[in-house]
Design an enzyme around this catalytic site. Structure first.
Site, short mmCIF file in Angstrom:
data_model
loop_
_atom_site.label_atom_id
_atom_site.label_comp_id
_atom_site.label_asym_id
_atom_site.label_seq_id
_atom_site.Cartn_x
_atom_site.Cartn_y
_atom_site.Cartn_z
N CYS A 199 25.45 40.17 38.37
CA CYS A 199 25.67 40.90 37.15
C CYS A 199 25.34 40.10 36.11
O CYS A 199 25.01 40.55 34.99
CB CYS A 199 27.33 41.11 37.07
N HIS A 207 28.99 42.18 29.64
CA HIS A 207 28.63 42.95 30.84
C HIS A 207 29.86 43.71 31.07
O HIS A 207 31.06 43.33 30.77
CB HIS A 207 28.49 41.81 32.01
N ASN A 214 30.56 49.98 36.46
CA ASN A 214 29.78 48.56 36.58
C ASN A 214 28.19 48.97 37.23
O ASN A 214 28.37 49.24 38.46
CB ASN A 214 30.59 47.59 37.30
O1 UT7 Z 1 30.87 42.38 37.93
C1 UT7 Z 1 31.10 41.49 39.00
C2 UT7 Z 1 32.21 40.98 39.06
N1 UT7 Z 1 33.50 41.80 39.21
C3 UT7 Z 1 34.41 41.80 38.40
O2 UT7 Z 1 34.44 41.33 37.39
C4 UT7 Z 1 35.62 42.63 38.92
C5 UT7 Z 1 36.88 41.82 39.03
N2 UT7 Z 1 38.05 42.34 39.54
C6 UT7 Z 1 38.70 43.47 38.82
O3 UT7 Z 1 38.18 44.17 37.95
C7 UT7 Z 1 40.15 43.76 39.37
O4 UT7 Z 1 40.41 42.99 40.26
C8 UT7 Z 1 40.00 45.29 40.14
C9 UT7 Z 1 39.91 46.49 39.34
C10 UT7 Z 1 39.07 45.23 41.35
C11 UT7 Z 1 41.33 45.36 40.77
O5 UT7 Z 1 42.47 45.23 39.84
P1 UT7 Z 1 43.82 44.51 39.85
O6 UT7 Z 1 44.67 44.77 38.66
O7 UT7 Z 1 43.32 42.99 40.19
O8 UT7 Z 1 44.26 45.03 41.16
P2 UT7 Z 1 44.98 44.38 42.48
O9 UT7 Z 1 43.90 44.14 43.26
O10 UT7 Z 1 45.79 43.22 41.84
O11 UT7 Z 1 45.75 45.81 43.18
C12 UT7 Z 1 46.97 46.08 42.53
C13 UT7 Z 1 47.54 46.99 43.52
C14 UT7 Z 1 47.57 46.67 45.01
O12 UT7 Z 1 48.70 47.11 45.44
P3 UT7 Z 1 50.08 46.47 45.83
O13 UT7 Z 1 49.35 45.47 46.75
O14 UT7 Z 1 50.35 46.14 44.74
O15 UT7 Z 1 50.84 47.53 46.59
C15 UT7 Z 1 46.23 47.30 45.59
O16 UT7 Z 1 46.52 47.90 46.92
O17 UT7 Z 1 46.88 48.17 43.31
C16 UT7 Z 1 46.20 48.74 44.58
N3 UT7 Z 1 44.99 49.38 44.53
C17 UT7 Z 1 44.71 50.51 44.17
N4 UT7 Z 1 45.48 51.54 43.80
C18 UT7 Z 1 45.06 52.64 43.66
C19 UT7 Z 1 43.76 48.46 44.70
N5 UT7 Z 1 42.80 49.55 44.33
C20 UT7 Z 1 43.16 50.65 43.88
C21 UT7 Z 1 42.68 51.98 43.76
N6 UT7 Z 1 43.69 52.90 43.36
N7 UT7 Z 1 41.46 52.03 43.74
#
Ligand code: UT7
Length: 328
Positions: free
Chosen positions: A116, A255, A285
């Site tokens: 990225c 980004h 992204n």
């Molecule tokens: O460009 C390259 C660099 N990449 C980035 O900068 C991406 C960085 N990461 C992110 O943007 C975020 O971490 C994500 C968008 C990928 C995830 O968001 P988050 O707020 O960190 O969510 P999380 O991984 O902490 O998940 C929270 C909850 C989980 O459920 P539990 O364990 O709390 O019950 C996940 O299983 O949300 C759940 N979850 C979803 N729910 C609905 C994870 N993905 C999804 C989904 N839809 N697509």
């Protein structure tokens, strides 16, 4: 030899027609529009559906538009740098394919891999070629067909990415242009963000396919933490060493990985929301394409002399920022 500035004289883009909405993703994985919008800021993304088209096709289209915008003939380009993590082939370089497609017969061309942050690494590399006097006109392209490495059964990644390309023409000028850049790398030994298979460590095999090794894998939480710190830190670093305050900055071009990361960066820079280019809602992204896509979308609002900070974070881990003064 008088020292020259590298200025952006043309901007181009390419977006595939197909719009993949959050609603459609709800039919592939357990997710919902509200979760995706509130956690990422994304509503839809574009997907290159044509089976016979790939990353170089999008790069070609963006390059042609950038050349037209700059009023530069393809034959006058000295160097083409393509930033991508989804090359058409492992080799030859996607840049070589673009060179042929656009007829830039006098250019040498190579790819640059910094995920990225790829476009920023490529832009500063092209800028240094111009500043040194070795090149007069450089085409810098960010293009990624992320859908080719996405597992559409993995809800933690498939909601994030889209396909697109953006390109700029760099030429020598007397003032403005790229003033400064800062880049950082921290080798990702923990494999927080990577594509496990297809390279020399895990060449393609029945096993790699069975294990879905050819798809992107991300520890979202860890990358989020690193990205939020890294993008804000490097943006402040470049402002401080150029004695810029939030008031002095006309635009932040971040980004587009997650709206929450962008907001945190802008907050730490002391920038009003109106000064931040945000189009993640429409495109998701697009990896190496996000920053030139923003420049394209906002190009009619940019004014000569505007102080612009470009900032990115990505796999590698890589991060960086460029300070440029708009000069056309
Ligand atoms: O460009 C390259 C660099 N990449 C980035 O900068 C991406 C960085 N990461 C992110 O943007 C975020 O971490 C994500 C968008 C990928 C995830 O968001 P988050 O707020 O960190 O969510 P999380 O991984 O902490 O998940 C929270 C909850 C989980 O459920 P539990 O364990 O709390 O019950 C996940 O299983 O949300 C759940 N979850 C979803 N729910 C609905 C994870 N993905 C999804 C989904 N839809 N697509």
């Amino acid at each position: 030899m008088t020292s020259k500035r590298a200025i952006i004289t043309g901007v181009g883009h390419y977006l595939p027609d197909y719009v993949l909405t959050n609603k459609e993703l709800e039919s592939y994985v357990e997710t919902n529009d509200e979760w995706i919008r509130t956690r990422t800021g994304i509503s839809e993304r574009r997907i290159l559906k044509d089976p016979d088209k790939a990353t170089s096709y999008m790069g070609e289209k963006a390059a042609i538009e950038a050349l037209e915008d700059a009023g530069v003939a393809a034959a006058d380009i000295d160097t083409i740098i393509v930033a991508t993590v989804t090359p058409d082939y492992m080799f030859p370089a996607t840049a070589a394919l673009v060179q042929k497609k656009i007829g830039a017969d006098n250019a040498y061309a190579f790819d640059l891999s910094a995920a990225c942050s790829g476009f920023l690494y490529a832009l500063s590399t092209g800028g240094m070629m111009i500043e040194s006097g070795r090149a007069k006109k450089v085409l810098v392209i960010g293009t990624d067909k992320m859908s080719s490495i996405i597992d559409f059964t993995d809800r933690t990644t498939c909601i994030l990415f889209g396909d697109a390309a953006g390109a700029v023409v760099l030429e020598a000028g007397e003032e403005g242009g790229i003033i400064d850049f800062v880049h950082h790398t921290e080798g990702d030994e923990q494999c927080m963000l990577y594509q496990p298979a297809g390279g020399s460590m895990n060449p393609a095999s029945e096993e790699t396919i069975k294990n879905k090794g050819h798809f992107i894998r991300q520890d979202g939480k860890s990358v989020f933490k690193k990205a939020t710190e890294g993008m804000a830190d490097v943006s402040l670093e470049i402002m401080e060493r150029n004695n810029l305050t939030g008031e002095d900055v006309a635009w932040l071009v971040p980004h587009q990985a997650n709206l929450r990361i962008i907001d945190a960066t802008a907050r730490r820079m002391g920038l009003d929301k109106e000064k931040v280019m945000i189009n993640i809602g429409k495109y998701g992204n697009t990896t190496a394409a996000t920053i030139p896509l923003c420049l394209y979308d906002w190009k009619d609002q940019l004014k000569k002399g505007d102080n612009i900070i470009l900032s990115a974070f990505g796999g590698g881990l890589t991060w960086g920022a460029i300070y440029l003064k708009w000069s056309r």
